[in-house]
Design a protein around this motif. Structure first.
Motif, PDB file in Angstrom:
ATOM      1  N   VAL A  78       0.843  -1.204   0.000  1.00  0.00           N
ATOM      2  CA  VAL A  78       0.000   0.000   0.000  1.00  0.00           C
ATOM      3  C   VAL A  78       0.877   1.252   0.000  1.00  0.00           C
ATOM      4  N   GLU A  79       1.933   1.237   0.776  1.00  0.00           N
ATOM      5  CA  GLU A  79       2.842   2.380   0.832  1.00  0.00           C
ATOM      6  C   GLU A  79       3.501   2.624  -0.524  1.00  0.00           C
ATOM      7  N   ARG A  80       3.872   1.548  -1.210  1.00  0.00           N
ATOM      8  CA  ARG A  80       4.535   1.677  -2.510  1.00  0.00           C
ATOM      9  C   ARG A  80       3.589   2.149  -3.609  1.00  0.00           C
ATOM     10  N   VAL A  81       2.377   1.630  -3.648  1.00  0.00           N
ATOM     11  CA  VAL A  81       1.469   1.892  -4.763  1.00  0.00           C
ATOM     12  C   VAL A  81       0.855   3.299  -4.698  1.00  0.00           C
ATOM     13  N   GLY A  82       0.211   3.669  -3.595  1.00  0.00           N
ATOM     14  CA  GLY A  82      -0.316   5.027  -3.429  1.00  0.00           C
ATOM     15  C   GLY A  82      -1.518   5.394  -4.270  1.00  0.00           C
ATOM     16  N   PHE A  83      -2.176   4.422  -4.877  1.00  0.00           N
ATOM     17  CA  PHE A  83      -3.387   4.678  -5.659  1.00  0.00           C
ATOM     18  C   PHE A  83      -4.343   3.515  -5.456  1.00  0.00           C
ATOM     19  N   GLY A  84      -5.627   3.824  -5.292  1.00  0.00           N
ATOM     20  CA  GLY A  84      -6.591   2.750  -5.097  1.00  0.00           C
ATOM     21  C   GLY A  84      -8.005   3.249  -5.290  1.00  0.00           C
ATOM     22  N   ARG A  85      -8.930   2.508  -4.730  1.00  0.00           N
ATOM     23  CA  ARG A  85     -10.344   2.846  -4.808  1.00  0.00           C
ATOM     24  C   ARG A  85     -10.896   2.954  -3.402  1.00  0.00           C
ATOM     25  N   LEU A  86     -11.593   4.030  -3.160  1.00  0.00           N
ATOM     26  CA  LEU A  86     -12.166   4.311  -1.847  1.00  0.00           C
ATOM     27  C   LEU A  86     -13.658   4.038  -1.909  1.00  0.00           C
ATOM     28  N   GLY A  87     -14.144   3.205  -1.001  1.00  0.00           N
ATOM     29  CA  GLY A  87     -15.559   2.880  -0.956  1.00  0.00           C
ATOM     30  C   GLY A  87     -16.203   3.467   0.285  1.00  0.00           C
ATOM     31  N   ALA A  88     -17.340   4.121   0.076  1.00  0.00           N
ATOM     32  CA  ALA A  88     -18.142   4.671   1.169  1.00  0.00           C
ATOM     33  C   ALA A  88     -19.568   4.169   0.988  1.00  0.00           C
ATOM     34  N   ALA A 115     -21.279  11.540   6.696  1.00  0.00           N
ATOM     35  CA  ALA A 115     -22.491  10.897   7.212  1.00  0.00           C
ATOM     36  C   ALA A 115     -22.199   9.509   7.781  1.00  0.00           C
ATOM     37  N   ASN A 116     -21.256   8.797   7.191  1.00  0.00           N
ATOM     38  CA  ASN A 116     -20.877   7.453   7.638  1.00  0.00           C
ATOM     39  C   ASN A 116     -19.369   7.313   7.478  1.00  0.00           C
ATOM     40  N   PRO A 117     -18.604   7.461   8.551  1.00  0.00           N
ATOM     41  CA  PRO A 117     -17.144   7.462   8.447  1.00  0.00           C
ATOM     42  C   PRO A 117     -16.504   6.090   8.193  1.00  0.00           C
ATOM     43  N   LYS A 118     -17.299   5.022   8.197  1.00  0.00           N
ATOM     44  CA  LYS A 118     -16.736   3.698   7.905  1.00  0.00           C
ATOM     45  C   LYS A 118     -16.483   3.578   6.400  1.00  0.00           C
ATOM     46  N   VAL A 119     -15.230   3.293   6.049  1.00  0.00           N
ATOM     47  CA  VAL A 119     -14.853   3.212   4.642  1.00  0.00           C
ATOM     48  C   VAL A 119     -14.056   1.939   4.366  1.00  0.00           C
ATOM     49  N   CYS A 120     -13.912   1.656   3.091  1.00  0.00           N
ATOM     50  CA  CYS A 120     -13.134   0.520   2.624  1.00  0.00           C
ATOM     51  C   CYS A 120     -12.243   1.018   1.496  1.00  0.00           C
ATOM     52  N   VAL A 121     -11.017   0.517   1.439  1.00  0.00           N
ATOM     53  CA  VAL A 121     -10.086   0.895   0.388  1.00  0.00           C
ATOM     54  C   VAL A 121      -9.570  -0.376  -0.270  1.00  0.00           C
ATOM     55  N   GLU A 122      -9.540  -0.373  -1.602  1.00  0.00           N
ATOM     56  CA  GLU A 122      -8.973  -1.489  -2.359  1.00  0.00           C
ATOM     57  C   GLU A 122      -7.792  -0.957  -3.136  1.00  0.00           C
ATOM     58  N   TRP A 168      -0.556 -10.908  -9.746  1.00  0.00           N
ATOM     59  CA  TRP A 168      -1.232  -9.720  -9.258  1.00  0.00           C
ATOM     60  C   TRP A 168      -1.206  -9.686  -7.731  1.00  0.00           C
ATOM     61  N   MET A 169      -1.509  -8.513  -7.185  1.00  0.00           N
ATOM     62  CA  MET A 169      -1.673  -8.331  -5.744  1.00  0.00           C
ATOM     63  C   MET A 169      -2.913  -7.485  -5.523  1.00  0.00           C
ATOM     64  N   SER A 170      -3.632  -7.785  -4.449  1.00  0.00           N
ATOM     65  CA  SER A 170      -4.818  -7.023  -4.093  1.00  0.00           C
ATOM     66  C   SER A 170      -4.905  -6.933  -2.577  1.00  0.00           C
ATOM     67  N   VAL A 171      -5.092  -5.717  -2.077  1.00  0.00           N
ATOM     68  CA  VAL A 171      -5.182  -5.485  -0.637  1.00  0.00           C
ATOM     69  C   VAL A 171      -6.480  -4.729  -0.351  1.00  0.00           C
ATOM     70  N   ILE A 172      -7.168  -5.164   0.694  1.00  0.00           N
ATOM     71  CA  ILE A 172      -8.391  -4.505   1.154  1.00  0.00           C
ATOM     72  C   ILE A 172      -8.148  -3.975   2.562  1.00  0.00           C
ATOM     73  N   LEU A 173      -8.458  -2.693   2.749  1.00  0.00           N
ATOM     74  CA  LEU A 173      -8.333  -2.069   4.068  1.00  0.00           C
ATOM     75  C   LEU A 173      -9.710  -1.572   4.488  1.00  0.00           C
ATOM     76  N   THR A 174     -10.028  -1.711   5.750  1.00  0.00           N
ATOM     77  CA  THR A 174     -11.227  -1.073   6.281  1.00  0.00           C
ATOM     78  C   THR A 174     -10.763  -0.071   7.325  1.00  0.00           C
ATOM     79  N   GLY A 175     -11.536   0.977   7.489  1.00  0.00           N
ATOM     80  CA  GLY A 175     -11.131   1.989   8.455  1.00  0.00           C
ATOM     81  C   GLY A 175     -12.177   3.067   8.627  1.00  0.00           C
ATOM     82  N   ARG A 176     -11.720   4.155   9.247  1.00  0.00           N
ATOM     83  CA  ARG A 176     -12.609   5.265   9.590  1.00  0.00           C
ATOM     84  C   ARG A 176     -12.076   6.569   9.016  1.00  0.00           C
ATOM     85  N   PHE A 177     -12.939   7.281   8.335  1.00  0.00           N
ATOM     86  CA  PHE A 177     -12.639   8.597   7.774  1.00  0.00           C
ATOM     87  C   PHE A 177     -12.535   9.634   8.887  1.00  0.00           C
ATOM     88  N   GLN A 178     -11.541  10.521   8.772  1.00  0.00           N
ATOM     89  CA  GLN A 178     -11.442  11.674   9.665  1.00  0.00           C
ATOM     90  C   GLN A 178     -10.989  12.871   8.845  1.00  0.00           C
TER      91      GLN A 178
END
Length: 182
Positions: free
Chosen positions: A34-44, A79-86, A96-106
């Motif tokens: 994730v640190e190396r790539v720096g680009f993904g998709r943010l899901g809300a 409205a809903n700070p719970k997010v997902c990042v791919e 290929w590599m694929s990483v999924i992160l879940t977290g909270r928006f601030q």
């Protein structure tokens, strides 16, 4: 060599007769990727409706930092700070590599209270090329440019990932068998 805590699966691709190994990535491998790539998709999500957008980010200290302008994404995350990042990287069908992160928006507003973290976010973002691009392009498309950029972070709660690599032994056997048959 199979690592004790890694899960390997062999996958057969009938079209090409090639095989690949799919392995679960460790949390450390996920973070480095994730640190190396720096680009993904943010899901809300809002009102049981998902929304996914591409975004640039910087990873630092268990957080993703990003920059945007006011729009649907920010309204939904407020409205809903719970997010997902791919985050993914595809070299070819078998690698290929694929990483999924879940977290909270601030949101990190331009106030004295958030000055230090906001400065840390900007410094992390400025190390990345094109960190401003999606927000700027969004403003061009919508015709809106806010005077104040919105800087935010995603506090990471969970991270999982998988990596596929060609199974060199099985692939070479399959290729040899196909060559013999020809």
């Amino acid at each position: 060599m199979i690592k004790p805590n890694a899960v390997y699966r062999r996958c057969w691709e009938k079209t090409w007769g090639a095989k690949m190994l799919i392995r679960e990535m460790t949390p450390q491998e996920c973070r480095a990727f994730v640190e190396r790539v720096g680009f993904g998709r943010l899901g809300a999500a809002r009102d049981n409706q998902p929304y996914v957008v591409p975004f640039y980010f910087a990873y630092e200290s268990g957080r993703l930092y990003s920059f945007t302008t006011l729009g649907k994404k920010i309204r939904w995350m407020r409205a809903n700070p719970k997010v997902c990042v791919e985050v993914d990287e595809v070299k070819n069908h078998f690698e290929w590599m694929s990483v999924i992160l879940t977290g909270r928006f601030q949101e990190l507003p331009n106030t004295l209270e958030y000055a230090l973290e906001r400065q840390q976010a900007l410094e992390a973002l400025e190390k990345r090329s094109l960190w401003w691009q999606t927000a700027f392009a969004s403003g061009q498309v919508s015709g809106r440019h806010t005077a104040e950029p919105i800087i935010y972070c995603v506090h990471i709660d969970t991270v999982t990932g998988h990596r596929a690599v060609p199974d060199a032994v099985e692939s070479s056997i399959a290729l040899a068998e196909r060559a013999k048959a020809s």
